[in-house]
Write an enzyme that holds these catalytic residues in place. Structure first.
Site, PDB file in Angstrom:
ATOM      1  N   ASP A  25      26.422 -80.052 -51.953  1.00 28.25           N
ATOM      2  CA  ASP A  25      25.115 -80.513 -51.458  1.00 28.25           C
ATOM      3  C   ASP A  25      24.066 -80.328 -52.552  1.00 28.25           C
ATOM      4  OD1 ASP A  25      23.941 -80.759 -48.230  1.00 28.25           O
ATOM      5  OD2 ASP A  25      22.528 -80.556 -49.893  1.00 28.25           O
ATOM      6  N   ALA A  59      26.719 -86.663 -47.165  1.00 30.76           N
ATOM      7  CA  ALA A  59      25.464 -86.575 -47.923  1.00 30.76           C
ATOM      8  C   ALA A  59      24.766 -87.928 -47.933  1.00 30.76           C
ATOM      9  CB  ALA A  59      25.738 -86.131 -49.358  1.00 30.76           C
ATOM     10  N   THR A  97      26.560 -94.935 -39.820  1.00 29.61           N
ATOM     11  CA  THR A  97      25.649 -94.976 -38.674  1.00 29.61           C
ATOM     12  C   THR A  97      25.772 -96.289 -37.908  1.00 29.61           C
ATOM     13  OG1 THR A  97      23.288 -95.160 -38.140  1.00 29.61           O
ATOM     14  CG2 THR A  97      23.896 -95.743 -40.349  1.00 29.61           C
ATOM     15  N   ASP A  98      25.396 -96.252 -36.639  1.00 26.93           N
ATOM     16  CA  ASP A  98      25.384 -97.496 -35.850  1.00 26.93           C
ATOM     17  C   ASP A  98      24.262 -98.438 -36.311  1.00 26.93           C
ATOM     18  OD1 ASP A  98      23.198 -96.059 -34.871  1.00 26.93           O
ATOM     19  OD2 ASP A  98      23.758 -96.217 -32.765  1.00 26.93           O
ATOM     20  N   GLU A  99      23.317 -97.904 -37.114  1.00 31.90           N
ATOM     21  CA  GLU A  99      22.164 -98.723 -37.508  1.00 31.90           C
ATOM     22  C   GLU A  99      22.559 -99.886 -38.414  1.00 31.90           C
ATOM     23  OE1 GLU A  99      18.599 -96.470 -38.302  1.00 31.90           O
ATOM     24  OE2 GLU A  99      19.339 -94.776 -37.144  1.00 31.90           O
ATOM     25  N   TYR A 152      17.003 -97.843 -44.960  1.00 29.23           N
ATOM     26  CA  TYR A 152      18.052 -96.850 -44.674  1.00 29.23           C
ATOM     27  C   TYR A 152      19.339 -97.532 -44.243  1.00 29.23           C
ATOM     28  CZ  TYR A 152      20.775 -93.578 -41.795  1.00 29.23           C
ATOM     29  OH  TYR A 152      21.807 -92.845 -41.235  1.00 29.23           O
ATOM     30  N   LYS A 167      23.062 -97.759 -46.052  1.00 32.55           N
ATOM     31  CA  LYS A 167      24.311 -97.282 -45.428  1.00 32.55           C
ATOM     32  C   LYS A 167      25.314 -98.429 -45.311  1.00 32.55           C
ATOM     33  CE  LYS A 167      25.143 -93.696 -43.918  1.00 32.55           C
ATOM     34  NZ  LYS A 167      25.724 -92.460 -44.518  1.00 32.55           N
ATOM     35  N   ASN A 188      22.713 -91.916 -32.540  1.00 29.20           N
ATOM     36  CA  ASN A 188      21.770 -90.821 -32.838  1.00 29.20           C
ATOM     37  C   ASN A 188      22.319 -89.473 -32.380  1.00 29.20           C
ATOM     38  OD1 ASN A 188      20.055 -93.266 -32.893  1.00 29.20           O
ATOM     39  ND2 ASN A 188      18.403 -91.778 -33.176  1.00 29.20           N
ATOM     40  N   ARG A 238      17.662 -95.509 -27.739  1.00 35.17           N
ATOM     41  CA  ARG A 238      18.669 -94.922 -28.611  1.00 35.17           C
ATOM     42  C   ARG A 238      19.773 -94.310 -27.734  1.00 35.17           C
ATOM     43  NH1 ARG A 238      16.195 -97.683 -31.454  1.00 35.17           N
ATOM     44  NH2 ARG A 238      15.172 -97.256 -33.439  1.00 35.17           N
ATOM     45  N   ASP A 264       3.319 -98.850 -34.369  1.00 33.58           N
ATOM     46  CA  ASP A 264       4.779 -98.903 -34.361  1.00 33.58           C
ATOM     47  C   ASP A 264       5.337 -98.786 -35.777  1.00 33.58           C
ATOM     48  OD1 ASP A 264       7.248 -99.045 -33.229  1.00 33.58           O
ATOM     49  OD2 ASP A 264       7.014-101.071 -32.401  1.00 33.58           O
TER      50      ASP A 264
HETATM   51  P1  NAD Z   1      20.427 -84.810 -43.128  1.00 37.17           P
HETATM   52  O1  NAD Z   1      19.318 -85.565 -43.767  1.00 37.17           O
HETATM   53  O2  NAD Z   1      20.126 -83.740 -42.150  1.00 37.17           O
HETATM   54  O3  NAD Z   1      21.324 -84.113 -44.285  1.00 37.17           O
HETATM   55  C1  NAD Z   1      21.688 -84.785 -45.442  1.00 37.17           C
HETATM   56  C2  NAD Z   1      22.277 -83.752 -46.410  1.00 37.17           C
HETATM   57  O4  NAD Z   1      22.679 -84.462 -47.608  1.00 37.17           O
HETATM   58  C3  NAD Z   1      21.288 -82.680 -46.852  1.00 37.17           C
HETATM   59  O5  NAD Z   1      21.916 -81.425 -46.843  1.00 37.17           O
HETATM   60  C4  NAD Z   1      20.926 -83.081 -48.274  1.00 37.17           C
HETATM   61  O6  NAD Z   1      20.591 -81.982 -49.100  1.00 37.17           O
HETATM   62  C5  NAD Z   1      22.208 -83.761 -48.735  1.00 37.17           C
HETATM   63  N1  NAD Z   1      21.970 -84.726 -49.808  1.00 37.17           N
HETATM   64  C6  NAD Z   1      21.030 -85.710 -49.842  1.00 37.17           C
HETATM   65  N2  NAD Z   1      21.105 -86.378 -51.015  1.00 37.17           N
HETATM   66  C7  NAD Z   1      22.113 -85.805 -51.720  1.00 37.17           C
HETATM   67  C8  NAD Z   1      22.696 -86.068 -52.991  1.00 37.17           C
HETATM   68  N3  NAD Z   1      22.219 -87.040 -53.794  1.00 37.17           N
HETATM   69  N4  NAD Z   1      23.740 -85.322 -53.392  1.00 37.17           N
HETATM   70  C9  NAD Z   1      24.235 -84.329 -52.612  1.00 37.17           C
HETATM   71  N5  NAD Z   1      23.707 -84.022 -51.403  1.00 37.17           N
HETATM   72  C10 NAD Z   1      22.674 -84.756 -50.961  1.00 37.17           C
HETATM   73  O7  NAD Z   1      21.392 -85.904 -42.539  1.00 37.17           O
HETATM   74  P2  NAD Z   1      22.245 -85.893 -41.184  1.00 37.17           P
HETATM   75  O8  NAD Z   1      21.376 -86.305 -40.071  1.00 37.17           O
HETATM   76  O9  NAD Z   1      22.999 -84.619 -41.096  1.00 37.17           O
HETATM   77  O10 NAD Z   1      23.234 -87.107 -41.471  1.00 37.17           O
HETATM   78  C11 NAD Z   1      24.474 -86.876 -42.151  1.00 37.17           C
HETATM   79  C12 NAD Z   1      25.203 -88.180 -42.291  1.00 37.17           C
HETATM   80  O11 NAD Z   1      25.445 -88.731 -41.009  1.00 37.17           O
HETATM   81  C13 NAD Z   1      24.425 -89.241 -43.064  1.00 37.17           C
HETATM   82  O12 NAD Z   1      25.337 -89.934 -43.876  1.00 37.17           O
HETATM   83  C14 NAD Z   1      23.846 -90.139 -41.992  1.00 37.17           C
HETATM   84  O13 NAD Z   1      23.688 -91.451 -42.476  1.00 37.17           O
HETATM   85  C15 NAD Z   1      24.930 -90.047 -40.937  1.00 37.17           C
HETATM   86  N6  NAD Z   1      24.468 -90.240 -39.546  1.00 37.17           N
HETATM   87  C16 NAD Z   1      23.432 -89.504 -39.047  1.00 37.17           C
HETATM   88  C17 NAD Z   1      23.045 -89.664 -37.717  1.00 37.17           C
HETATM   89  C18 NAD Z   1      21.938 -88.837 -37.109  1.00 37.17           C
HETATM   90  O14 NAD Z   1      21.562 -89.091 -35.953  1.00 37.17           O
HETATM   91  N7  NAD Z   1      21.390 -87.850 -37.795  1.00 37.17           N
HETATM   92  C19 NAD Z   1      23.705 -90.592 -36.912  1.00 37.17           C
HETATM   93  C20 NAD Z   1      24.766 -91.331 -37.446  1.00 37.17           C
HETATM   94  C21 NAD Z   1      25.142 -91.129 -38.770  1.00 37.17           C
HETATM   95  P1  TYD Z   2      14.485 -90.920 -35.329  1.00 35.84           P
HETATM   96  O1  TYD Z   2      14.749 -89.555 -34.794  1.00 35.84           O
HETATM   97  O2  TYD Z   2      13.687 -91.057 -36.586  1.00 35.84           O
HETATM   98  O3  TYD Z   2      15.909 -91.640 -35.473  1.00 35.84           O
HETATM   99  P2  TYD Z   2      16.250 -93.203 -35.788  1.00 35.84           P
HETATM  100  O4  TYD Z   2      15.055 -93.884 -36.325  1.00 35.84           O
HETATM  101  O5  TYD Z   2      17.336 -93.067 -36.814  1.00 35.84           O
HETATM  102  O6  TYD Z   2      16.745 -93.778 -34.492  1.00 35.84           O
HETATM  103  O7  TYD Z   2      13.744 -91.773 -34.212  1.00 35.84           O
HETATM  104  C1  TYD Z   2      14.307 -91.946 -32.931  1.00 35.84           C
HETATM  105  C2  TYD Z   2      13.396 -92.883 -32.164  1.00 35.84           C
HETATM  106  O8  TYD Z   2      12.131 -92.241 -31.936  1.00 35.84           O
HETATM  107  C3  TYD Z   2      13.082 -94.166 -32.934  1.00 35.84           C
HETATM  108  O9  TYD Z   2      13.013 -95.253 -32.013  1.00 35.84           O
HETATM  109  C4  TYD Z   2      11.707 -93.907 -33.522  1.00 35.84           C
HETATM  110  C5  TYD Z   2      11.048 -92.992 -32.502  1.00 35.84           C
HETATM  111  N1  TYD Z   2      10.097 -92.008 -33.046  1.00 35.84           N
HETATM  112  C6  TYD Z   2       8.797 -91.917 -32.515  1.00 35.84           C
HETATM  113  O10 TYD Z   2       8.440 -92.656 -31.579  1.00 35.84           O
HETATM  114  N2  TYD Z   2       7.949 -90.995 -33.041  1.00 35.84           N
HETATM  115  C7  TYD Z   2       8.295 -90.173 -34.065  1.00 35.84           C
HETATM  116  O11 TYD Z   2       7.463 -89.354 -34.536  1.00 35.84           O
HETATM  117  C8  TYD Z   2       9.624 -90.272 -34.598  1.00 35.84           C
HETATM  118  C9  TYD Z   2      10.065 -89.383 -35.727  1.00 35.84           C
HETATM  119  C10 TYD Z   2      10.492 -91.196 -34.045  1.00 35.84           C
END
Ligand code: NAD
Ligand code: TYD
Length: 381
Positions: free
Chosen positions: A45, A94, A145-147, A187, A191, A216, A251, A317
């Site tokens: 990381d 990452a 991600t589903d996005e 983003y 991905k 999410n 979501r 928005d």
């Molecule tokens: P996060 O932002 O909490 O963590 C990302 C981690 O990656 C951090 O520890 C950061 O230090 C590390 N990182 C960033 N850039 C780096 C680099 N260049 N080299 C090495 N390490 C690096 O993210 P998360 O929410 O835990 O998501 C993890 C993965 O899951 C991502 O690939 C994201 O696209 C995917 N994902 C997340 C969600 C969600 O809801 N959070 C949903 C679906 C998929």
């Molecule tokens: P987020 O947690 O950023 O995840 P993602 O954009 O990857 O789905 O946001 C979840 C939902 O909440 C998204 O529709 C955006 C909305 N949102 C707000 O309305 N206010 C906020 O401050 C944030 C961070 C998100």
């Protein structure tokens, strides 16, 4: 310990988990380190703002766990680690992960998510192809991600709460593994691009890859820029809750430990070159989930129920805000037997309780202290 004198033979597998100091990655690292004492888990990381080793204090002394501070874009470093640790598996989490940041700074997302993934793929390719057994027994598992699929229409406004049979009723009104990619934000575009590179490495070189696309996540250790932890913290401190637009975006929420369990299952049993969707069949409009979070925080803090509803503040928005995400994870259930273990009500209760009980973690993160600490620690080495 230096990289040179490591006994690599004592472990059955040597797995790099990238992004292990982040939200989902820390749950995956913890699960693997505890469940597989015969695997060496190398948490790689960069410790960006989203990476925090405090997420892993409970396992940092374990003999099968190693942390390496490195950037996935550092191709030579990754090559060296692959060789020194005889890495046979990569679970790649990452990434830059926050949509709002990607709107402000898309280059960072292209660099880490696209070029970083390519750098890992190429390093793995060179190392694995240099081995006599080649790709046999190897795995490159990419977490996506589903996005990447774009956005769905709002067809069932009440949402579907933990209804695993919903796909039978709503048929195609979900993202399936075969849904055409149609990313909208920088983003999701980054991905999607990384997913394409992973598939290309399978199709071109025969690398044993797997991709999963998840909805999410919510739960402990999520950086408080994302909706749920940000709002829990704001409610606690009676700060405004910025709801984007009308709060009607939907979501599909999954408890993070259920995602980690799915990753474990798919890493071991998933079909090479395949894709699996992971989701909770648990759709919520933002405004509805926000009300549940307010009620839960107020109840757990002993405040009058609904007392903090007036913190809701409708703001401009998000640009290009995707209306609805909803995953059909039937394939994963049918083929590998996975389904979410937690009802949303229980998951959100656990989550709110965790943030309220771990105010030190939250204060450390929101003040930026954790970063200053690691900067000093690593600059001294
Ligand atoms: P996060 O932002 O909490 O963590 C990302 C981690 O990656 C951090 O520890 C950061 O230090 C590390 N990182 C960033 N850039 C780096 C680099 N260049 N080299 C090495 N390490 C690096 O993210 P998360 O929410 O835990 O998501 C993890 C993965 O899951 C991502 O690939 C994201 O696209 C995917 N994902 C997340 C969600 C969600 O809801 N959070 C949903 C679906 C998929
Ligand atoms: P987020 O947690 O950023 O995840 P993602 O954009 O990857 O789905 O946001 C979840 C939902 O909440 C998204 O529709 C955006 C909305 N949102 C707000 O309305 N206010 C906020 O401050 C944030 C961070 C998100």
């Amino acid at each position: 310990m230096t990289l040179k004198n490591i006994d690599i033979m004592e472990f059955k597998r040597n797995i790099i988990i990238t992004g292990g100091a982040g939200f989902i990655g820390s749950h995956v690292v913890r699960l693997f380190v505890n469940k597989y004492p015969d695997y060496r888990i190398i948490n790689l990381d960069k410790l960006t703002y989203a990476g925090n080793l405090a997420n892993l204090v409970d396992i940092e002394g374990k003999p099968n766990y190693i942390f390496v501070k490195a950037d996935i874009c550092d191709f030579e470093k990754i090559r060296e680690l692959m060789t020194v640790y005889h890495v046979d598996g990569i679970i790649h989490l990452a990434a830059e992960s926050h949509v709002d940041r990607s709107i402000r700074d898309p280059f960072t997302f292209a660099r880490t998510n696209v070029l970083g993934t390519l750098s890992l793929l190429q390093a793995a390719k060179l190392y694995w192809e240099s081995q006599s057994e080649g790709y046999e027994g190897k795995r490159f598992y990419h977490i996506s991600t589903d996005e990447v699929y774009g956005a769905l229409e709002l067809t069932h406004p009440k949402g579907l709460k933990n209804d695993i049979s919903a796909h039978e009723v709503y048929g195609d009104d979900f993202f399936h593994e075969t849904t055409k990619y149609n990313p909208h934000s920088p983003y999701s575009a980054s991905k999607a691009s990384s997913d394409h590179f992973v598939r290309a490495f399978h199709d071109t070189y025969g690398m044993p890859t797997i991709i999963t696309n998840c909805s999410n996540n919510y739960g402990p250790y999520q950086f408080p820029e994302k909706l749920i932890p940000l709002f829990i913290n704001n409610i606690r401190h009676r700060k405004p809750l910025p709801v984007y637009g009308k709060g009607e975006n939907v979501r599909d929420w999954l408890y993070v430990e259920d995602h980690a369990r799915a990753i474990d299952l798919i890493f071991h049993k998933g079909r090479i070159a395949d894709t699996y969707n992971i989701g909770g069949f648990n759709e919520w409009k933002n405004i509805d989930i926000i009300k549940v979070v307010i009620d839960t925080v107020d109840r757990l803090l002993g405040r009058e129920l609904g007392e903090d509803i007036n913190l809701i503040t409708y703001v401009t928005d998000r640009k290009g805000h995707d209306l609805r995400y909803a995953i059909d994870s039937t394939k994963l259930k049918t083929e590998l037997g996975w389904q979410p273990s937690l009802q949303f009500e229980e998951g959100i209760e656990r989550t709110v309780r965790w943030y309220l009980d771990n105010q030190d973690w939250m204060d450390n993160v929101t003040s930026g202290n954790y970063q200053r600490y690691y900067d000093e620690m690593y600059n001294k080495r």
